[in-house]
Write a protein that holds these residues in place. Structure first.
Motif, PDB file in Angstrom:
ATOM      1  N   VAL A 219      68.503  49.144  52.509  1.00  0.00           N
ATOM      2  CA  VAL A 219      68.350  47.736  52.132  1.00  0.00           C
ATOM      3  C   VAL A 219      67.012  47.532  51.429  1.00  0.00           C
ATOM      4  O   VAL A 219      66.927  46.827  50.417  1.00  0.00           O
ATOM      5  CB  VAL A 219      68.487  46.818  53.367  1.00  0.00           C
ATOM      6  N   GLN A 220      65.980  48.172  51.943  1.00  0.00           N
ATOM      7  CA  GLN A 220      64.655  48.045  51.348  1.00  0.00           C
ATOM      8  C   GLN A 220      64.670  48.543  49.899  1.00  0.00           C
ATOM      9  O   GLN A 220      64.089  47.910  49.008  1.00  0.00           O
ATOM     10  CB  GLN A 220      63.638  48.819  52.179  1.00  0.00           C
ATOM     11  N   GLN A 221      65.351  49.637  49.662  1.00  0.00           N
ATOM     12  CA  GLN A 221      65.459  50.181  48.308  1.00  0.00           C
ATOM     13  C   GLN A 221      66.220  49.213  47.396  1.00  0.00           C
ATOM     14  O   GLN A 221      65.822  48.979  46.257  1.00  0.00           O
ATOM     15  CB  GLN A 221      66.158  51.536  48.337  1.00  0.00           C
ATOM     16  N   HIS A 222      67.305  48.625  47.911  1.00  0.00           N
ATOM     17  CA  HIS A 222      68.123  47.714  47.103  1.00  0.00           C
ATOM     18  C   HIS A 222      67.403  46.401  46.774  1.00  0.00           C
ATOM     19  O   HIS A 222      67.759  45.738  45.808  1.00  0.00           O
ATOM     20  CB  HIS A 222      69.465  47.444  47.783  1.00  0.00           C
ATOM     21  N   CYS A 223      66.422  46.039  47.569  1.00  0.00           N
ATOM     22  CA  CYS A 223      65.659  44.811  47.262  1.00  0.00           C
ATOM     23  C   CYS A 223      64.326  45.162  46.613  1.00  0.00           C
ATOM     24  O   CYS A 223      63.401  44.346  46.611  1.00  0.00           O
ATOM     25  CB  CYS A 223      65.487  43.933  48.495  1.00  0.00           C
ATOM     26  N   ASN A 224      64.247  46.360  46.043  1.00  0.00           N
ATOM     27  CA  ASN A 224      63.048  46.808  45.315  1.00  0.00           C
ATOM     28  C   ASN A 224      61.773  46.730  46.152  1.00  0.00           C
ATOM     29  O   ASN A 224      60.708  46.391  45.639  1.00  0.00           O
ATOM     30  CB  ASN A 224      62.882  46.020  44.016  1.00  0.00           C
TER      31      ASN A 224
ATOM     32  N   LYS B 289      73.251  43.224  53.077  1.00  0.00           N
ATOM     33  CA  LYS B 289      72.505  43.770  51.947  1.00  0.00           C
ATOM     34  C   LYS B 289      72.393  42.734  50.823  1.00  0.00           C
ATOM     35  O   LYS B 289      71.319  42.516  50.262  1.00  0.00           O
ATOM     36  CB  LYS B 289      73.171  45.041  51.433  1.00  0.00           C
ATOM     37  N   ASP B 290      73.499  42.074  50.499  1.00  0.00           N
ATOM     38  CA  ASP B 290      73.478  41.053  49.452  1.00  0.00           C
ATOM     39  C   ASP B 290      72.630  39.845  49.857  1.00  0.00           C
ATOM     40  O   ASP B 290      71.980  39.224  49.022  1.00  0.00           O
ATOM     41  CB  ASP B 290      74.896  40.608  49.103  1.00  0.00           C
TER      42      ASP B 290
ATOM     43  N   ILE C 234      69.080  40.865  49.200  1.00  0.00           N
ATOM     44  CA  ILE C 234      68.847  40.889  47.752  1.00  0.00           C
ATOM     45  C   ILE C 234      68.699  39.467  47.223  1.00  0.00           C
ATOM     46  O   ILE C 234      67.809  39.182  46.416  1.00  0.00           O
ATOM     47  CB  ILE C 234      69.973  41.658  47.029  1.00  0.00           C
TER      48      ILE C 234
ATOM     49  N   SER D 239      65.365  38.182  48.233  1.00  0.00           N
ATOM     50  CA  SER D 239      64.223  38.912  47.674  1.00  0.00           C
ATOM     51  C   SER D 239      63.594  38.180  46.494  1.00  0.00           C
ATOM     52  O   SER D 239      62.393  38.299  46.260  1.00  0.00           O
ATOM     53  CB  SER D 239      64.627  40.332  47.281  1.00  0.00           C
TER      54      SER D 239
ATOM     55  N   GLN E  27      61.721  37.445  38.178  1.00  0.00           N
ATOM     56  CA  GLN E  27      62.769  37.529  39.208  1.00  0.00           C
ATOM     57  C   GLN E  27      63.060  36.150  39.788  1.00  0.00           C
ATOM     58  O   GLN E  27      64.211  35.792  40.017  1.00  0.00           O
ATOM     59  CB  GLN E  27      62.353  38.487  40.322  1.00  0.00           C
TER      60      GLN E  27
END
Length: 151
Positions: free
Chosen positions: A16-21, A77-78, A81, A84, A94
């Motif tokens: 999850v951390q990777q997917h939210c940069n 996860k979404d 995101i 984020s 962003q």
């Protein structure tokens, strides 16, 4: 992570951390997961529009109906995101992209704020592209942040 009752593994947190940069720390992701589980009252693994409306700040937001289209049915996860873009660590582009998506709910660039279009010297029949929107709103005074309370 399929069910809201499952526990979050280290792998899940890192994914999850990777997917939210990396806009949220691991501790913040754990806190967000706890909040997600509280909102997902039926433990189905996603949050419905009605469950989002149970958050008073969300329900009272004048943009809640537009936001509901974006958040209805988000899995964890979404959900992260989506949030984020509201992180203090998120870049201004962003944050502006989120604002643009809120107002461009039909994804054609025509439903964005009339005031913004007038400020950008657009006509009623023009389309407003994300790049133009960023140029208009990208100034230091714009704040769009939420803090994630960490236990």
């Amino acid at each position: 992570m399929g069910s809201a009752l499952s526990t979050l593994t280290q792998y899940d947190i890192e994914d999850v951390q990777q997917h939210c940069n990396n806009l949220f720390s691991q501790q913040e992701i754990v806190s967000l997961y706890k909040r997600f589980c509280q909102l997902d009252r039926t433990a189905k693994g996603f949050i419905s529009a009605d469950e989002f409306l149970s958050v008073p700040e969300f329900a009272m937001n004048p943009l809640s109906q537009r936001l509901l289209k974006m958040v209805d049915g988000l899995n964890f996860k979404d959900f992260v995101i989506f949030l984020s873009a509201l992180s203090p660590k998120a870049s201004m582009p962003q944050k502006i992209e989120l604002i643009f998506k809120v107002y461009d709910s039909d994804y054609n660039g025509k439903e964005v704020l009339i005031k913004v279009m007038l400020e950008a010297d657009y006509s009623k029949d023009s389309s407003l592209l994300l790049d133009d929107f960023v140029k208009i709103l990208d100034h230091p005074g714009l704040k769009m942040e939420v803090e994630v309370p960490v236990d």
